[in-house]
Design an enzyme around this catalytic site. Sequence first.
Site, PDB file in Angstrom:
ATOM      1  N   HIS A  36       0.849  -1.190   0.000  1.00 56.05           N
ATOM      2  CA  HIS A  36       0.000   0.000   0.000  1.00 56.05           C
ATOM      3  C   HIS A  36       0.883   1.237   0.000  1.00 56.05           C
ATOM      4  O   HIS A  36       1.918   1.258   0.651  1.00 56.05           O
ATOM      5  CB  HIS A  36      -0.878  -0.001   1.262  1.00 56.05           C
ATOM      6  N   LYS A  65      -7.629  -2.064   6.311  1.00 56.42           N
ATOM      7  CA  LYS A  65      -7.931  -2.566   4.958  1.00 56.42           C
ATOM      8  C   LYS A  65      -6.973  -3.689   4.570  1.00 56.42           C
ATOM      9  O   LYS A  65      -7.355  -4.655   3.921  1.00 56.42           O
ATOM     10  CB  LYS A  65      -7.850  -1.419   3.937  1.00 56.42           C
ATOM     11  N   SER A 101      -6.739   3.396   9.239  1.00 54.85           N
ATOM     12  CA  SER A 101      -7.414   3.285   7.941  1.00 54.85           C
ATOM     13  C   SER A 101      -6.685   2.274   7.047  1.00 54.85           C
ATOM     14  O   SER A 101      -7.296   1.333   6.507  1.00 54.85           O
ATOM     15  CB  SER A 101      -7.445   4.674   7.275  1.00 54.85           C
ATOM     16  N   ASP A 154     -14.222   2.564   6.969  1.00 52.78           N
ATOM     17  CA  ASP A 154     -13.203   3.452   6.389  1.00 52.78           C
ATOM     18  C   ASP A 154     -13.799   4.328   5.284  1.00 52.78           C
ATOM     19  O   ASP A 154     -13.425   5.487   5.140  1.00 52.78           O
ATOM     20  CB  ASP A 154     -12.024   2.638   5.835  1.00 52.78           C
ATOM     21  N   ARG A 163     -13.239  12.743   6.542  1.00 53.22           N
ATOM     22  CA  ARG A 163     -11.899  13.325   6.782  1.00 53.22           C
ATOM     23  C   ARG A 163     -11.475  14.204   5.614  1.00 53.22           C
ATOM     24  O   ARG A 163     -10.875  15.252   5.804  1.00 53.22           O
ATOM     25  CB  ARG A 163     -10.870  12.188   6.976  1.00 53.22           C
TER      26      ARG A 163
HETATM   27  N1  URA Z   1      -4.604   6.071   2.384  1.00 52.95           N
HETATM   28  C1  URA Z   1      -5.584   5.419   3.048  1.00 52.95           C
HETATM   29  O1  URA Z   1      -6.072   4.386   2.577  1.00 52.95           O
HETATM   30  N2  URA Z   1      -6.013   5.907   4.213  1.00 52.95           N
HETATM   31  C2  URA Z   1      -5.511   7.024   4.765  1.00 52.95           C
HETATM   32  O2  URA Z   1      -5.946   7.423   5.820  1.00 52.95           O
HETATM   33  C3  URA Z   1      -4.488   7.706   4.058  1.00 52.95           C
HETATM   34  C4  URA Z   1      -4.042   7.200   2.855  1.00 52.95           C
END
Ligand code: URA
Length: 408
Positions: free
Chosen positions: A81, A186, A182, A160, A167
């Site tokens: 990620h 995931k 977050s 999320d 946010r």
């Molecule tokens: N990417 C994400 O998936 N979540 C965040 O809070 C910031 C970047």
Amino acid sequence: MILDIINKKRLGEELSYQELDYFFNGYLNGEIADYQMSSLLMAICINGMSDEEIFSLTKIFIDSGDVLDFSDIPGIKVDKHSTGGIGDKTTLVIAPIVASLEIPVVKMSGRGLGYTGGTIDKLESIPGFRVDLSDEEIIKQVHDINLVITGQTADLVPMDKVIYALRDVTATVSSIPLIASSIMSKKIAGGADKILIDIKVGNGALLQTKEEADKLSELMIKIGKVYHREVRTIISDMNVPLGKCIGNSLEVLEAIDVLKGQSDKTNFTELCIELATEMVSMGKNIAEVEAKKLVLEVLENGKAYNKFLEMVEKQGGNINKIKVSKNELEIKAESAGIVKDINALELGKLSLALGAGKINKDEKIDCTVGIKLEKLVGASVKKGDLLAKLYFSKNIPDYKLEKIFNIR
Ligand code: URA
């Protein structure tokens, strides 16, 4: 109760699991209003969270939806990620590299956010490419070819989705505890055994300092330990964009060039090799030097590119139909010198203004527009040399050359 919880966080006190659960699930169920959640998020942003609070929040996020189980697929599943950057198309290159080395890759990617592009938007610039695979289709495809890149299913961490949207419009995106929970929720719900996080720092990233990036890295590794997942992090520069292209179709074409071995060496190719090396090292439990050799091998012998083509075919895409706008504007140097700096944030803003990303939620992305840099940092230029090309559809946005290129 609602006001007590907000007040507690406003005073910098620690919230219990029960309090966080009540508040966040209350919001998801529509019992707590946007303005109340916004207020709590801002208090979290300002006062931070303890490790215990972050572990609780991550659990609440994970428990809000499905947890995928790939345990019947043999091999170590490694996920990756990025915290988001300008010109960041690394997934398109590294996922096929890793999968071509017999490491299963199930990559659930997101869409663009703010100035940063998203892998799913980029993949959608390949006509026909499906990014909405069902759980069953995902499992079948990993079994068949070891590789899937798809959008997050609706049931993966629904918490999320709603918190992120809030946010985004309440200036609470760059909170380290909120980013950590977050992303990690995931990745854990996505079923990976091991996780690699590319933390970007610089003017085109969520985080501006190395100290913030170190803190996020430490937190993500700690969350991984709670869930018995190995987490490695790479902290990479996002003051300059990655590679030469920004914009959806252009970025896919640049990724294809790298996979075909037809690209110049840029910071993008270097980062792809670094990230793929870490993933292969994790997936095969081997040292990084050994992993790097394998990565370079599959790039050279075409296996990584073939794996990419296999994935595109399985997911219905046709790379011969990728379109880039025919309207080009050449940007030329106004003075001679060395390119000292190229500002990622300014390019992110320009690509958004061209239509490569969304300014409002309901807008459509134009995948044919973007920017191609013809000179990179360190290049020597003469007055009148081509610096970049803008590909536009409707309008040419205002931009200030000296804000993008620093030539001295
Ligand atoms: N990417 C994400 O998936 N979540 C965040 O809070 C910031 C970047």
